[in-house]
Scaffold this motif. Structure first.
Motif, PDB file in Angstrom:
ATOM      1  N   MET A  98       0.837  -1.174   0.000  1.00 19.34           N
ATOM      2  CA  MET A  98       0.000   0.000   0.000  1.00 19.34           C
ATOM      3  C   MET A  98       0.885   1.241   0.000  1.00 19.34           C
ATOM      4  SD  MET A  98      -3.510   0.837   1.758  1.00 19.34           S
ATOM      5  CE  MET A  98      -3.657  -0.891   1.959  1.00 19.34           C
ATOM      6  N   THR A  99       0.536   2.224  -0.775  1.00 22.82           N
ATOM      7  CA  THR A  99       1.319   3.456  -0.866  1.00 22.82           C
ATOM      8  C   THR A  99       1.484   4.084   0.514  1.00 22.82           C
ATOM      9  OG1 THR A  99       0.453   3.842  -3.084  1.00 22.82           O
ATOM     10  CG2 THR A  99       1.428   5.722  -1.970  1.00 22.82           C
ATOM     11  N   ALA A 100       2.653   4.638   0.750  1.00 25.68           N
ATOM     12  CA  ALA A 100       2.942   5.347   1.997  1.00 25.68           C
ATOM     13  C   ALA A 100       3.481   6.724   1.654  1.00 25.68           C
ATOM     14  CB  ALA A 100       3.948   4.576   2.829  1.00 25.68           C
ATOM     15  N   TYR A 101       3.364   7.624   2.602  1.00 27.92           N
ATOM     16  CA  TYR A 101       3.753   9.008   2.377  1.00 27.92           C
ATOM     17  C   TYR A 101       4.649   9.510   3.501  1.00 27.92           C
ATOM     18  CZ  TYR A 101      -0.152   8.431  -0.734  1.00 27.92           C
ATOM     19  OH  TYR A 101      -0.985   7.944  -1.707  1.00 27.92           O
ATOM     20  N   ALA A 102       5.661  10.256   3.122  1.00 30.14           N
ATOM     21  CA  ALA A 102       6.451  11.034   4.066  1.00 30.14           C
ATOM     22  C   ALA A 102       5.927  12.458   3.931  1.00 30.14           C
ATOM     23  CB  ALA A 102       7.935  10.973   3.725  1.00 30.14           C
TER      24      ALA A 102
ATOM     25  N   PHE B 211      14.605   3.917  -3.287  1.00 26.42           N
ATOM     26  CA  PHE B 211      13.413   3.451  -2.579  1.00 26.42           C
ATOM     27  C   PHE B 211      12.132   3.779  -3.353  1.00 26.42           C
ATOM     28  CE2 PHE B 211      16.867   4.442   0.284  1.00 26.42           C
ATOM     29  CZ  PHE B 211      17.039   3.216   0.905  1.00 26.42           C
ATOM     30  N   ASP B 212      12.302   4.192  -4.616  1.00 26.25           N
ATOM     31  CA  ASP B 212      11.176   4.547  -5.489  1.00 26.25           C
ATOM     32  C   ASP B 212      10.319   5.678  -4.924  1.00 26.25           C
ATOM     33  OD1 ASP B 212      11.891   2.584  -7.421  1.00 26.25           O
ATOM     34  OD2 ASP B 212      10.924   1.052  -6.176  1.00 26.25           O
ATOM     35  N   GLY B 213      10.967   6.614  -4.231  1.00 23.87           N
ATOM     36  CA  GLY B 213      10.250   7.769  -3.693  1.00 23.87           C
ATOM     37  C   GLY B 213      10.167   8.874  -4.729  1.00 23.87           C
ATOM     38  N   ARG B 214       9.032   9.599  -4.690  1.00 21.69           N
ATOM     39  CA  ARG B 214       8.886  10.732  -5.610  1.00 21.69           C
ATOM     40  C   ARG B 214       8.082  11.836  -4.947  1.00 21.69           C
ATOM     41  NH1 ARG B 214       4.378  11.516  -8.719  1.00 21.69           N
ATOM     42  NH2 ARG B 214       2.688  10.060  -8.399  1.00 21.69           N
ATOM     43  N   PHE B 215       8.465  13.052  -5.283  1.00 19.13           N
ATOM     44  CA  PHE B 215       7.744  14.197  -4.744  1.00 19.13           C
ATOM     45  C   PHE B 215       6.333  14.253  -5.314  1.00 19.13           C
ATOM     46  CE2 PHE B 215      12.036  15.828  -3.926  1.00 19.13           C
ATOM     47  CZ  PHE B 215      11.871  16.274  -2.631  1.00 19.13           C
ATOM     48  N   LEU B 216       5.363  14.452  -4.432  1.00 18.55           N
ATOM     49  CA  LEU B 216       3.984  14.694  -4.831  1.00 18.55           C
ATOM     50  C   LEU B 216       3.619  16.155  -4.593  1.00 18.55           C
ATOM     51  CD1 LEU B 216       2.416  11.460  -3.336  1.00 18.55           C
ATOM     52  CD2 LEU B 216       3.136  11.870  -5.697  1.00 18.55           C
TER      53      LEU B 216
ATOM     54  N   GLU C 257       7.423   0.176   4.238  1.00 16.73           N
ATOM     55  CA  GLU C 257       8.764  -0.362   4.471  1.00 16.73           C
ATOM     56  C   GLU C 257       9.818   0.448   3.712  1.00 16.73           C
ATOM     57  OE1 GLU C 257       6.087  -2.321   3.625  1.00 16.73           O
ATOM     58  OE2 GLU C 257       5.778  -2.933   5.709  1.00 16.73           O
ATOM     59  N   ARG C 258       9.514   0.803   2.464  1.00 16.44           N
ATOM     60  CA  ARG C 258      10.490   1.595   1.694  1.00 16.44           C
ATOM     61  C   ARG C 258      10.587   3.021   2.210  1.00 16.44           C
ATOM     62  NH1 ARG C 258       9.640  -0.767  -4.369  1.00 16.44           N
ATOM     63  NH2 ARG C 258       7.784  -1.659  -3.452  1.00 16.44           N
ATOM     64  N   ALA C 259       9.479   3.573   2.683  1.00 17.41           N
ATOM     65  CA  ALA C 259       9.524   4.917   3.265  1.00 17.41           C
ATOM     66  C   ALA C 259      10.412   4.923   4.507  1.00 17.41           C
ATOM     67  CB  ALA C 259       8.119   5.395   3.609  1.00 17.41           C
TER      68      ALA C 259
ATOM     69  N   VAL D 219       8.167  15.837  10.625  1.00 16.43           N
ATOM     70  CA  VAL D 219       8.120  14.875   9.527  1.00 16.43           C
ATOM     71  C   VAL D 219       7.430  13.623  10.043  1.00 16.43           C
ATOM     72  CG1 VAL D 219       9.453  13.476   7.907  1.00 16.43           C
ATOM     73  CG2 VAL D 219      10.238  15.778   8.500  1.00 16.43           C
ATOM     74  N   ILE D 220       6.466  13.124   9.279  1.00 18.63           N
ATOM     75  CA  ILE D 220       5.770  11.893   9.650  1.00 18.63           C
ATOM     76  C   ILE D 220       5.735  10.942   8.459  1.00 18.63           C
ATOM     77  CG2 ILE D 220       4.321  13.064  11.363  1.00 18.63           C
ATOM     78  CD1 ILE D 220       1.991  12.803   9.286  1.00 18.63           C
ATOM     79  N   LEU D 221       5.561   9.665   8.754  1.00 17.19           N
ATOM     80  CA  LEU D 221       5.293   8.658   7.735  1.00 17.19           C
ATOM     81  C   LEU D 221       3.875   8.152   7.986  1.00 17.19           C
ATOM     82  CD1 LEU D 221       8.573   6.527   7.776  1.00 17.19           C
ATOM     83  CD2 LEU D 221       7.987   8.414   6.243  1.00 17.19           C
TER      84      LEU D 221
END
Length: 114
Positions: free
Chosen positions: A1-5, A32-37, A63-65, A89-91
Motif C-alpha cells: 500500500m502506498t505510503a507518504y512522508a 526506494f522509489d520515492g517521488r515528490f507529490l 517499508e520503503r519509506a 516529519v511523519i510517515l
C-alpha cells in the motif's frame, strides 16, 4: 500500500546548506522509489493556523519509506535542513482504492456504543 512522508516545515532562511539539501534529496529517494507529490508549493489554509508549507513524498509502501528515512544517504543530509528549517516529519500509510469513510464511521460508532 502506498505510503507518504509528510513534512510540515517553516522555512526561516535559505542558505547554501538548505540548497545543498534540496539538490541532494532526490538521489536519496531514488533507491526506494520515492517521488515528490508536493514540493515548493504555496498552501491555501482553509481552517486553523498553518504556518509554513508542506512537502509530500510518495513511496510504494511503508517499508520503503522507513528504509529511505533511515538510510545512510538521507541521514547524512538531514542536518542541512534541520539546522535551519524547523518542522515535523511523519510517515503514514495510505488507504486502499476502495476505502469507504462511511464504513470507518460505522466501526467507530459501534466501538463507541453510539
Amino acid at each position: 500500500m502506498t505510503a507518504y512522508a509528510i513534512a510540515h516545515i517553516r522555512p526561516e532562511t535559505v542558505n547554501e546548506d538548505v540548497l545543498r539539501y534540496i539538490e541532494a534529496i532526490q538521489a536519496t529517494m531514488d533507491p526506494f522509489d520515492g517521488r515528490f507529490l508536493v514540493h515548493g508549493r504555496e498552501v491555501e489554509v482553509l481552517e486553523g493556523p498553518f504556518p509554513g508549507t508542506v512537502v509530500v513524498v510518495g513511496f510504494p509502501d511503508l517499508e520503503r519509506a522507513r528504509a529511505w528515512y533511515a538510510s545512510d544517504a538521507y541521514q547524512a543530509i538531514i542536518p542541512l535542513r534541520t539546522d535551519y528549517v524547523p518542522g515535523e516529519v511523519i510517515l503514514v500509510e495510505g488507504v486502499p482504492a476502495d476505502y469507504d469513510a462511511a464504513k470507518t464511521a460505522a466501526g467507530l460508532r459501534e466501538a463507541a456504543g453510539l
